[in-house]
Write a protein that holds these residues in place. Sequence first.
Motif, mmCIF file in Angstrom:
data_model
loop_
_atom_site.group_PDB
_atom_site.id
_atom_site.type_symbol
_atom_site.label_atom_id
_atom_site.label_comp_id
_atom_site.label_asym_id
_atom_site.label_seq_id
_atom_site.Cartn_x
_atom_site.Cartn_y
_atom_site.Cartn_z
ATOM 1 N N ASN A 262 -2.480 47.698 -28.938
ATOM 2 C CA ASN A 262 -1.102 47.259 -28.709
ATOM 3 C C ASN A 262 -0.382 47.398 -30.038
ATOM 4 O O ASN A 262 -0.350 46.469 -30.846
ATOM 5 C CB ASN A 262 -1.078 45.814 -28.195
ATOM 6 N N ALA B 126 -2.123 53.189 -30.566
ATOM 7 C CA ALA B 126 -2.005 54.026 -31.758
ATOM 8 C C ALA B 126 -3.407 54.310 -32.282
ATOM 9 O O ALA B 126 -4.182 53.387 -32.516
ATOM 10 C CB ALA B 126 -1.158 53.333 -32.825
ATOM 11 N N SER C 132 1.827 50.182 -26.479
ATOM 12 C CA SER C 132 1.324 51.532 -26.698
ATOM 13 C C SER C 132 0.050 51.489 -27.541
ATOM 14 O O SER C 132 -0.205 50.535 -28.267
ATOM 15 C CB SER C 132 2.382 52.394 -27.396
ATOM 16 N N GLY D 207 4.058 51.707 -33.675
ATOM 17 C CA GLY D 207 4.412 52.059 -32.312
ATOM 18 C C GLY D 207 5.014 50.871 -31.590
ATOM 19 O O GLY D 207 4.976 49.741 -32.075
#
Length: 297
Positions: A265, A288, A286, A282
């Motif tokens: 996250n 990363a 999302s 990010g």
Amino acid sequence: MESVGEFFRHVRETKGLTIDEVASKTRIRTDFLKALEEGNFAKLPDQVFAKGFVRTYARSLGLDEDDAMNRFVQTAGAFYDKQEERERLRVKQAEDERRKRANRKILALAVGVALLLLVLLLTREQSGLVLRRPASEPPPFAVHTPPAVVPPASEPALPPPKSLPALEEVPDEGQNADVEVAAPAPRSTASALTQPATASASTPLPNKPAREAAVGPPMVLDLEALELTWVVVQVDEGSPHEALLRPGERVSWEGREQFTLTLGNAGGVRVELNGEQKGPFGPSGSVARGIVLKREG
């Protein structure tokens, strides 16, 4: 009015006929003829067949069929009415039972589908947040710093040895009298051995590799969860460490050269390297991957 069975038996006996003779003539089973004469309609087939037996029996005895049918209706009408009512009740009960079984099956199917959807939903949510942790490697939630070497409590530290004056050796004849000889090496060595081992800010600890002293002070990576997230951290060239962080939890790692991160996250975790905030890497929700943090300079 006598019953239809008594009427048939009276006429048959008057004509001197036996049950077997009437059965052979009418081709009706003997037990059916006896049941008809005794008024035991429960042993007879359905009402349609029973009426056919009455007409055939009356015809074989030369009686009026319509009169025989009227006697049959008056005698057996109540029985067959109840039989029809019982049959309707039986059919209704069978239909109700069939409907109940169908409803139970539909309800069980609906509950099963609902449970399956719930399990699939929970599995899908968990698969995006939780990674399996290797069983042989515990989660690195804290950095363990080796303790500094201190003198044992039972052996008090000795004061540094006082400087000893240089010893002068009395020259023999033929030698230069101005030659000075330094303190004997064994005494200096023994004095050094009596000193306890202490840690110094300018000297690396004994258990620290010489390579670390050459690289510089360790790097400290701090991660603080703002939202529920999972992280994977690889320290230098070591094995990756995985952790599931809940909001408010904070973990640290110590390394020498670099950190490689994977954030489940990206917008839900604060990243700091040596106290300096990095990122964000990010938006929230999302993933990363492959984030490399190296020593600057």
